[in-house]
Scaffold this motif. Structure first.
Motif, PDB file in Angstrom:
ATOM      1  N   VAL A 159       0.865  -1.185   0.000  1.00 30.06           N
ATOM      2  CA  VAL A 159       0.000   0.000   0.000  1.00 30.06           C
ATOM      3  C   VAL A 159       0.904   1.238   0.000  1.00 30.06           C
ATOM      4  N   ILE A 160       0.812   2.007  -1.061  1.00 28.23           N
ATOM      5  CA  ILE A 160       1.581   3.243  -1.162  1.00 28.23           C
ATOM      6  C   ILE A 160       0.699   4.372  -0.655  1.00 28.23           C
ATOM      7  N   ARG A 173      -0.099   4.772   7.303  1.00 26.54           N
ATOM      8  CA  ARG A 173       0.810   3.651   7.014  1.00 26.54           C
ATOM      9  C   ARG A 173       0.754   2.615   8.137  1.00 26.54           C
ATOM     10  N   THR A 174       0.660   3.102   9.369  1.00 24.23           N
ATOM     11  CA  THR A 174       0.536   2.175  10.506  1.00 24.23           C
ATOM     12  C   THR A 174      -0.744   1.352  10.368  1.00 24.23           C
ATOM     13  N   LEU A 175      -1.805   2.018   9.965  1.00 19.84           N
ATOM     14  CA  LEU A 175      -3.096   1.345   9.786  1.00 19.84           C
ATOM     15  C   LEU A 175      -3.021   0.311   8.649  1.00 19.84           C
ATOM     16  N   ARG A 183       2.676  -4.285   3.116  1.00 15.94           N
ATOM     17  CA  ARG A 183       3.761  -3.387   3.511  1.00 15.94           C
ATOM     18  C   ARG A 183       3.343  -1.980   3.083  1.00 15.94           C
ATOM     19  N   ALA A 184       3.445  -1.031   3.981  1.00 20.14           N
ATOM     20  CA  ALA A 184       3.045   0.340   3.673  1.00 20.14           C
ATOM     21  C   ALA A 184       4.278   1.161   3.350  1.00 20.14           C
ATOM     22  N   ILE A 185       4.176   1.947   2.278  1.00 15.23           N
ATOM     23  CA  ILE A 185       5.322   2.707   1.776  1.00 15.23           C
ATOM     24  C   ILE A 185       4.931   4.169   1.635  1.00 15.23           C
ATOM     25  N   ASP A 186       5.806   5.058   2.089  1.00 12.47           N
ATOM     26  CA  ASP A 186       5.584   6.492   1.918  1.00 12.47           C
ATOM     27  C   ASP A 186       5.790   6.851   0.450  1.00 12.47           C
ATOM     28  N   GLY A 187       4.717   7.238  -0.215  1.00  6.74           N
ATOM     29  CA  GLY A 187       4.777   7.567  -1.641  1.00  6.74           C
ATOM     30  C   GLY A 187       4.879   9.056  -1.910  1.00  6.74           C
ATOM     31  N   GLY A 188       5.147   9.830  -0.851  1.00  5.27           N
ATOM     32  CA  GLY A 188       5.356  11.268  -1.054  1.00  5.27           C
ATOM     33  C   GLY A 188       4.074  12.064  -1.015  1.00  5.27           C
ATOM     34  N   ALA A 225      12.070   1.427   4.455  1.00  2.00           N
ATOM     35  CA  ALA A 225      11.040   2.093   3.649  1.00  2.00           C
ATOM     36  C   ALA A 225       9.690   1.413   3.785  1.00  2.00           C
ATOM     37  N   TYR A 226       9.695   0.197   4.314  1.00  4.21           N
ATOM     38  CA  TYR A 226       8.442  -0.577   4.391  1.00  4.21           C
ATOM     39  C   TYR A 226       7.964  -0.650   5.840  1.00  4.21           C
ATOM     40  N   ALA A 227       6.705  -0.269   6.085  1.00  9.49           N
ATOM     41  CA  ALA A 227       6.094  -0.545   7.380  1.00  9.49           C
ATOM     42  C   ALA A 227       5.288  -1.820   7.242  1.00  9.49           C
ATOM     43  N   GLY A 228       5.344  -2.692   8.262  1.00  7.94           N
ATOM     44  CA  GLY A 228       4.668  -3.987   8.163  1.00  7.94           C
ATOM     45  C   GLY A 228       5.615  -5.016   7.576  1.00  7.94           C
TER      46      GLY A 228
END
Lengths: 229, 229
Positions: A159-160, A173-175, A183-188, A225-228
């Protein structure tokens, strides 16, 4: 402490699937719908899947909004702007609106594998224009298909998450990372939501062409870079 | 028998990386460049990596085009239309032009993590308008970064291939699958190239933000949807 999550459009397959996953993860979830009775029926179904102790209820959209400050929009694009205009008086500063909407051409009778051009750049940016100031908009979950969410087992999809509010992005991202496999990624910044929305059209096309339930994974980033997992 | 591959813009990092991978796979590759000498130097370097028996040579772009009917465009977008207009008299019916070009805003002094809006929908569709009739255009390889191609070892990235010519698309998927690690996927018609081009901007943004060399994998399709492994 986790925030209460209101999934607006939560009687539809995408919202229902997300609500099931979060209920299973122990989150407090309110299903929002135009019709309170349908929302309650969906909540009952979720309790059947997630257990009788799951913290799930169903409300009319505006009532759901009054009880939560983390709202997830999973509505068809044709109802997107109208719902946001209805919600506007009920949205409180500090709230987060997570937009998973994809402006598919199907909204105006076109194909599900094409998107509409949105003046602001994306549905999520349209949302940013329609919420009161002080409300943060976060784009995410467009690329995790309803069929995958509603199936058993881990979700083989990243999930970006895009937002102009760094803290709100982190919260979402935590959710996202509470869904097994995601895996949650910060997409800016929020402006990148247009790319996430387009990817959905590509994935729908792949599903039709190859008879699958496709998702995406981002490779090659460092572990941080990946949460989860 | 495999076709000779001319990689136009093959002295740049993306074209060079693709040429190395195909040379290693035993393909006959011609590096095309505006400058024949630079093309020959790049071919020499590729032989150093792929072995002295590698079938690699270097030519000026038009000369390369005359010797191959499978052309791969890996040029910066600012030179895209100009090169295609120069190539037009040399392009023969039955040829395949593979377009890996991404219309990054950097082409006009903007950001590498944003794309330009292309009137035809995508760089690949612009190409389709600029080639003579009888020449097939295939979009692909936009999402496999130069750093990944030029590194050792398998490429952890899928290549989505879009074309209005089914046979040409198949040829290019076979070629993509010769790169170790790559799985080639039929992404449908050429109009979908716009999504592939946008994904590159997202991946570049992820690389900048997270200091990585990102790529994408498509999950959830049946095994038959993937060529290669």
């Amino acid at each position: 402490m986790s925030r209460t999550i209101a999934v607006l459009g939560g009687t539809g397959p995408e919202g229902f699937g997300l609500a099931v996953r979060w209920a299973l993860a122990g989150e407090t979830v309110i299903i929002g719908s135009r019709d309170a009775k349908r929302a309650q029926e969906a909540a009952d179904k979720i309790r059947q899947r997630a257990g009788a102790n799951a913290n799930v209820s169903g409300r009319e959209n505006l009532a759901a909004c009054a009880l939560a400050d983390l709202l997830v929009l999973t509505i068809p694009f044709e109802g997107h702007a109208t719902l946001l205009k209805q919600l506007k008086p009920a949205l409180r500063p500090g709230s987060i609106v997570v937009d998973a909407t994809v402006p598919l051409a199907a909204s105006v009778g076109g194909r599900v594998s094409r998107t509409l051009g949105i003046w602001q750049g994306s549905a999520a940016q349209q949302t940013a224009e329609l919420v009161p100031s002080g409300v943060s908009v976060v784009a995410g979950f467009q690329n995790v298909g309803a069929d995958i969410l509603n199936a058993e087992g881990p979700v083989d999809c990243d999930v970006i998450v895009c937002s102009d509010d760094i803290e709100a992005g982190k919260t979402v991202r935590t959710l996202a990372a509470k869904i097994p496999g995601v895996r949650a990624i910060d997409g800016g910044k929020l402006e990148n939501a247009r790319i996430l929305e387009h990817i959905t059209a590509l994935l729908i096309g792949l599903n039709l062409r190859h008879k699958g339930h496709s998702g995406i994974r981002i490779t090659g980033l460092p572990p941080g870079a990946y949460a989860g997992q």
